[in-house]
Scaffold this active site. Structure first.
Site, PDB file in Angstrom:
ATOM      1  N   CYS A 338       0.829  -1.212   0.000  1.00 36.78           N
ATOM      2  CA  CYS A 338       0.000   0.000   0.000  1.00 36.78           C
ATOM      3  C   CYS A 338       0.859   1.255   0.000  1.00 36.78           C
ATOM      4  O   CYS A 338       0.463   2.283  -0.553  1.00 36.78           O
ATOM      5  CB  CYS A 338      -0.958  -0.006   1.182  1.00 36.78           C
ATOM      6  N   HIS A 879      -1.460   1.656   7.444  1.00 36.96           N
ATOM      7  CA  HIS A 879      -1.976   1.447   6.094  1.00 36.96           C
ATOM      8  C   HIS A 879      -1.978   2.782   5.346  1.00 36.96           C
ATOM      9  O   HIS A 879      -2.316   3.819   5.919  1.00 36.96           O
ATOM     10  CB  HIS A 879      -3.394   0.878   6.153  1.00 36.96           C
TER      11      HIS A 879
END
Length: 929
Positions: A338, A879
């Site tokens: 990510c 994230h």
């Protein structure tokens, strides 16, 4: 399956309500779940809206995309008018169709529910039976996704450009991405009428041989063949040799002008697939009143999407019919990637980069730059960008790009989480070197300013930089600092103008603490004052110094010198401006001293107060001298000749504000204070002859002072005032005791020296409300003058030694795209820390005009936000996502790996914002660098 009107009726014999009933019946009769190979047809939304209006008695239909003006016109009729024949001409690119061997070509920028509606083939056939027209634009259902369990209508099959060598013939074809390499090989042989045994095909990206494609059973999708891919069809002779004029670099010796240039499509919107399914979410939509007319698949939060309860619909049945438009293609996360996906999406959605890499950038690749990556990083990035902008794509895993990245930057190999900003820095630098237009960098020695005008020096530095560095990255992302260094010893000033790629701005924590410090004036200008200031809880000593400087009315030629007091003695001087304030406890005692700002080669006299106290444990009850109160500090020059009388005068000056009124003018005159104040400024102590002549014999002037010399012996300074004092050579501070007798205490208000308050009296700091931190405040903190850290000291050319110089940065030249990194992460040997501070950053009109040091540039420097990366969670398990604005659409999207969703502009700001991308606003007064 064939469905006809009741009793063989034509449409003209049916009422609008009956037509609607027939279409509903078709949908009900259709199988509840589509399968691979089923056919769907495109219907122009213009015609569709007219038919919906007709069968629903002119009730206006609206969607979240908003009706276009022509649709509004069609709905404005006051009577139900039967639509004419089906007209799909607005979906067809007539120019491309005329020049293509692929018959009918669609516009590359079509979007479902905006330009077209997908209906099952059986529905299309019924419409044709009633209305006629066309043309029929049929598309097949294919499987997609990582597990190949999702179904989607392939509105845009792959468009591939075939190049035949050695004849240099070319052809463009359409083929499903679920077809195999073998099917492509066979089709190429049929088109060029070749013997398949003498043909091999190559990946021919950017007209260079990359890899021989030999796995005939592999699908084009699995082989990572993308939209507008170039395929080399190479004919070999019977002996296995190549009968080709292809040179080593992949270009032909002739006919190069005949090669197809990569497709140039609009990079803001396009049609095809998307990661979400369904129709616009609009509760007021007239279509929602007819469940059987509403598409069965609703919007979803992820790539794996469940069907709605209404399986039987007018249009798509159990398939994803809304495709990714150009620029709306997600990237699959295949193991903590990510950080890479978010950074890539921001770069590929930078309009200048999207335009550059979709054109022919290959001639600008610097194949021989030793600082580059032989062009491989640029080619890999360009390939990835084109895939993301191609219409008709579903989310894919950028494995090839990741492998290239790991090859040239091993720190990003494996599947651990990494810093998105560090990746961005590597990509920008690596792409610059791969695309540097300067093939042979000249050696240029930079000159110092030497008093020349800043404008002249800045332009010279920039010209020298461009002479060695010239690329699309420099054109778009690089700006220029003005950097000023001042030597703390010789005051040498060095001014340079350095390029920058991005700004890394510090975040001052919005969690604060109050700190109480007593400030003393060593020149006798005022009584001690207690100051309570508010500083960042995770701040540094320089934050406390800055707050005190403003609170205590510091003069321009003064600075604050901090000390920690323990047991009435100075425990330590707080000299390091980068020292964390967390090392100062709430029950500590701090004092600050106003001293001259520009004194050189100094020592500090520490005046320690003592008074007589009864010694415990002594049977006779004798008294002894013990420290009390708060020490005073006075700086003296090591180069000056100091007498005992000078020190007497210094101490009188420091104590003069505390002298009781009735004694104020008898023992010490204003002339004496002025004399010592003058000595302070000059850093030299030449006693005033008048003062000594008039007051020298007066024993009341001679205070009971004792100085500790280098041998740790006490020297009585109350006698022999003309005698010179030799200060200890190896100590920064010199101890000086004053013994306060009861008689002397009566002459002074010594309560100012007593009861030094704690840093915070009532224990833990109260929780303060977290106020938003402005991006402008972060920028001002970044541009503030501060000393260099010890490990990054500057070599002063005048001293010829490394010095901890003070450094001041100013913005001089700003780029077209300004990248701002918010420093949320801090690292030390013992801990890693993330700041969750909310930064209030402008989305529009980020005005930097007043922060530009180049005052000759009169144009406004205004920027608009168009992309940012976000970091959620902790440092180890966080994230990354990206918020990106498609500029031509004027809409914001959230890019969360493979999932893309539309968001409102007010959702863009959060405390997760990490790297901000600003683009120069297009105003009349804006000028390029």
């Amino acid at each position: 399956m064939m469905v006809v009107s009741p009793a063989g009726c034509s449409s003209t014999e049916l009422s609008p309500e009956e037509e609607l009933h027939v279409i509903k019946s078709i949908s009900m009769a259709a199988e509840p779940q589509a399968t691979v190979g089923d056919t769907f047809c495109l219907v122009s939304r213009r015609w569709w809206e007219k038919w919906i209006t007709y069968v629903t008695h002119n009730k206006k239909i609206s969607t979240n995309d908003g009706p276009s003006s022509d649709l509004q016109d069609s709905n404005s009729s006051s009577t139900s008018k039967r639509p004419s024949s089906i007209d799909n001409s607005d979906l067809i690119n007539e120019l491309a169709s005329d020049n293509s061997t692929m018959s009918i070509e669609l516009h590359d920028t079509l979007q479902e529910h905006t330009h077209y509606i997908l209906v099952p083939e059986v529905t299309w056939n019924q419409f044709c039976a009633w209305y006629g027209g066309g043309p029929k634009l049929a598309r097949k259902v294919i499987s997609c996704g990582e597990s190949q369990t999702e179904l989607t209508v392939e509105v845009y099959p792959l468009r591939l450009h075939l190049h035949l060598m050695p004849k240099a013939d070319q052809c463009t074809i359409r083929i499903s991405k679920r077809e195999t390499i073998g099917a492509l090989h066979k089709k190429a042989c049929e088109i060029f009428q070749l013997n398949s045994e003498h043909v091999r095909i190559w990946d021919y990206f950017s007209h260079r041989k990359h890899a021989l494609i030999i796995d005939l059973d592999k699908t084009l999708d699995d082989a990572n063949v993308q939209m507008d891919h170039d395929i080399l069809v190479e004919v070999i002779d019977d002996g296995g040799g190549v009968t080709s004029d292809v040179q080593e670099n992949g270009f032909t010796k002739s006919h190069t002008s005949a090669l197809v240039e990569p497709s140039k499509t609009n990079y803001s919107i396009a049609g095809g697939f998307s990661a979400s399914k369904g129709v616009p979410r609009n509760d007021n939509s007239e279509l929602s009143q007819f469940p059987s007319l509403a598409p069965a698949i609703k919007e979803s939060e992820g790539p794996a999407i469940k069907e709605s309860e209404d399986n039987k619909t007018l249009v798509s049945v159990g398939v994803s019919t809304r495709g990714s438009s150009g620029g709306l293609t997600g990237l699959l996360n295949f193991g903590n990637t990510c950080f890479m996906n978010s950074a890539i999406q921001c770069l590929v959605h930078t309009p200048e980069f999207a335009r550059y890499f979709r054109e022919n950038y290959i001639p600008e690749i610097n194949w021989h730059n030793p600082l580059g990556m032989v062009g491989e990083l640029a080619i890999a990035f360009g390939d990835l960008l084109r895939k993301l902008w191609a219409p008709g794509r579903t989310p894919f895993a950028p494995r090839q790009f990741k492998s290239k990245l790991a090859r040239f930057a091993p720190q990003f190999s494996g599947y651990n989480q990494h810093d998105s900003q560090e990746l961005l820095a590597f990509l920008l630098d690596g792409l610059h070197e791969d695309l540097n237009r300067v093939k042979d960098k000249p050696y240029i020695k930079s000159r110092d300013a030497d008093g020349r005008p800043d404008e002249e020096v800045a332009d010279e530095y920039w010209a020298n930089h461009i002479a060695r560095n010239d690329s699309i990255i420099v054109d778009v992302c690089q700006g220029q600092y003005k950097s000023t260094l001042v030597c703390p010893v010789c005051e040498k000033i060095s001014v340079t103008f350095d390029p920058f790629m991005y700004l890394s701005l510090p975040l001052q924590s919005t969690t604060t603490r109050t700190m109480t410090v007593t400030v003393f004036s060593c020149d006798g200008s005022g009584v001690p004052a207690t100051c309570t200031v508010t500083v960042p809880k995770q701040g540094r000593c320089r934050d406390l110094i800055q707050a005190l400087s403003g609170a205590c009315g510091l003069r321009q030629n003064e600075k604050v010198f901090l000390a920690e007091i323990r047991n009435h003695l100075i425990n330590r001087f707080l000299e390091d401006p980068l020292m964390s304030l967390s090392t100062i406890k709430d029950d500590d005692h701090l004092s600050a001293y106003k001293i001259p700002k520009f004194m050189k080669n100094t020592k500090f006299l520490q005046l320690i107060h003592r008074r007589q106290e009864l010694e415990t444990g002594n049977a006779r009850g004798s008294t002894g001298w013990k420290a009390y109160g708060t020490p005073l500090v006075f700086p003296v020059s090591c180069d000056a000749t100091i007498t005992r009388g000078d020190i007497q005068l210094i101490v009188h000056t420091m104590l003069s504000p505390m002298l009781k009124t009735e004694q104020g003018h008898s023992d010490f005159s204003d002339t004496d204070t002025s004399s010592v104040a003058s000595d302070l400024k000059n850093a030299s102590f030449e006693a005033d002859p008048t003062c000594k002549e008039n007051n020298g014999p007066n024993k009341q002037l001679n205070l009971p002072l004792k100085l500790v010399d280098g041998n740790n012996a006490c020297i009585d300074l109350s006698v022999g005032e003309e005698r010179t004092v030799r200060l200890p050579p190896n100590s920064l501070s010199v101890l000086l005791f004053i013994d306060w007798s009861p008689k002397l205490l009566q002459k002074y208000e010594t309560h100012y020296l007593e009861k030094l308050p704690e840093v915070f009296k009532y224990g833990p700091a109260k929780k303060s409300r977290a106020e938003p931190l402005s991006l402008y405040t972060c920028l001002e903190s970044f541009l503030r003058e501060e000393p260099l850290v010890p490990e990054d000291m500057w070599f002063c050319p005048q001293c010829e030694e490394r010095r901890q110089a003070s450094k001041k940065l100013d913005l001089w030249r700003l780029p077209e795209v300004l990248v701002i990194h918010l420093k949320r992460f801090s690292y030390s040997r013992s801990m890693k820390h993330k700041l969750e501070t909310f930064v209030n950053f402008p989305i529009h009109d980020f005005d930097l005009t007043n922060y530009i040091a180049n005052k000759n540039n009169s144009s406004r420097q205004v920027y608009d936000l168009y992309a940012l990366t976000n970091h959620y969670g902790s440092m180890g398990s966080g994230h990354y996502t990206a918020h990106i604005k498609l500029i031509d659409e004027n809409r914001w999207y959230n890019f969360d790996d493979s999932h893309i969703s539309l968001i409102n502009e007010d959702e863009v700001k959060s405390n997760a914002a990490y790297v901000l991308f600003y683009r120069r606003a297009r105003t009349d007064s804006s000028l390029k660098k």
